[in-house]
Design an enzyme around this catalytic site. Structure first.
Site, short mmCIF file in Angstrom:
data_model
loop_
_atom_site.label_atom_id
_atom_site.label_comp_id
_atom_site.label_asym_id
_atom_site.label_seq_id
_atom_site.Cartn_x
_atom_site.Cartn_y
_atom_site.Cartn_z
N TRP A 5 0.91 -1.21 -0.15
CA TRP A 5 -0.10 -0.07 0.21
C TRP A 5 0.96 1.44 0.04
CZ3 TRP A 5 -4.54 -0.85 4.04
CH2 TRP A 5 -5.61 -1.74 3.43
N LYS A 6 2.17 1.18 0.03
CA LYS A 6 2.96 2.29 0.10
C LYS A 6 2.33 3.25 1.08
CE LYS A 6 4.20 1.52 -4.62
NZ LYS A 6 4.84 1.86 -5.72
N GLU A 92 11.85 1.98 -3.68
CA GLU A 92 11.44 3.33 -3.12
C GLU A 92 12.48 3.61 -2.12
OE1 GLU A 92 7.37 3.14 -3.11
OE2 GLU A 92 7.43 3.18 -5.31
N GLY A 229 1.47 -2.64 -6.29
CA GLY A 229 1.40 -1.44 -5.58
C GLY A 229 -0.05 -0.88 -5.85
N GLY A 230 -0.19 -0.01 -6.75
CA GLY A 230 -1.35 0.66 -7.14
C GLY A 230 -2.58 -0.10 -7.21
C1 PEP Z 1 5.29 -1.90 -5.87
O1 PEP Z 1 5.12 -0.84 -5.27
O2 PEP Z 1 5.98 -2.75 -5.38
C2 PEP Z 1 4.85 -1.96 -7.31
C3 PEP Z 1 5.07 -2.95 -7.94
O3 PEP Z 1 4.06 -0.99 -7.51
P1 PEP Z 1 2.96 -0.75 -8.92
O4 PEP Z 1 2.17 -2.07 -8.84
O5 PEP Z 1 2.17 0.38 -8.77
O6 PEP Z 1 3.98 -0.74 -10.07
#
Ligand code: PEP
Length: 244
Positions: A5-6, A92, A229-230
């Protein structure tokens, strides 16, 4: 299938997510499901996930047990609240907080010491791929961050291949590109830890995975799951990934 979820969602939003998400994945027995919320949501997420098939992970940890380390959270603390997983060295964290290979080793060993399953991230940046350095970069990350683990430690980790150029950009690696990188990583595992370990280790792909591209990725034998992620922020879309 792990959701990252960041830095999104409050505890109230966490509650709303789980209310909607749990019934959508209740029948899923083909994979482990993990949600990694920000630290302040962990308690709410743990409560919501109780008795369900969803496990909870953190997005980071510090390697010490406790001490004068302002702003950090230890594996001991995560274990105490019932956390089962932890993401280590997400790109990140590497990019904004300078996490590097010695941190990966210390954090992975600390996670294992406190009974957490580490999801260790590796992946190349766009300029590294474009200059033909993908394998060099993955090799360096493996040698510095993963190879120093003892075989019995390695046996307990999950690796996530996340090409940085595909994270949050909408540009997914093609299944072939992802599988090629996974094969390379598995080759490194085999050379360091043996063929059995290479066969057993789970390697997730991460980078703009969504319900409409997950099937193609999961068709590749090399790809054992996804770090999302998203698309993990919305109950329907993460359920769509889980129930591919
Ligand atoms: C992540 O944050 O590990 C990721 C893969 O993000 P996203 O799916 O948004 O690219």
């Amino acid at each position: 299938m792990a959701g990252n979820w960041k830095m999104y969602k409050t505890p109230a939003e966490t509650h709303a997510f789980f209310e909607a998400f749990k019934p959508l994945v209740a029948q899923a027995t083909h994979c482990e499901i993990v949600i990694c919320p920000p630290f302040p949501d962990l308690h709410a997420a743990m409560k919501e996930a109780e008795g369900s098939n969803v496990a909870i992970g953190a997005q980071n940890l510090y390697w010490g047990k406790e001490g004068a380390v302002t702003g950090e959270v230890s594996g001991h603390m995560l274990q105490a609240i019932g956390c089962g997983y932890v993401i280590i060295a997400h790109s990140e964290r590497r990019q904004y907080f300078g996490e590097c290979e010695p941190d990966v080793v210390r954090k992975t060993q600390a996670a294992l010491e406190y009974g957490l399953t580490p999801i260790v991230c590796v992946g190349e940046r766009l300029e590294e791929r474009e200059s033909g350095r993908t394998e060099d970069v993955l090799g360096e990350m493996f040698e510095g961050g993963i190879a120093p683990l003892a075989p019995e430690q390695f046996a307990q980790i999950v690796i996530a291949y996340e090409p940085v150029w595909a994270i949050g950009t909408g540009k997914t690696a093609t299944p072939q590109i992802a599988a090629e990188a996974h094969r390379f990583i598995r080759g490194k595992v085999s050379a360091r830890f043996g063929d059995a370990a290479a066969g057993d280790v789970r390697i997730l792909y991460g980078g703009s995975v969504k319900p409409d591209n997950v099937k193609g990725l999961m068709r590749e034998e090399e790809i054992d799951g996804a770090l999302v992620g998203g698309a993990s922020l919305d109950p329907k879309s993460f359920a769509g990934v889980v129930n591919f």
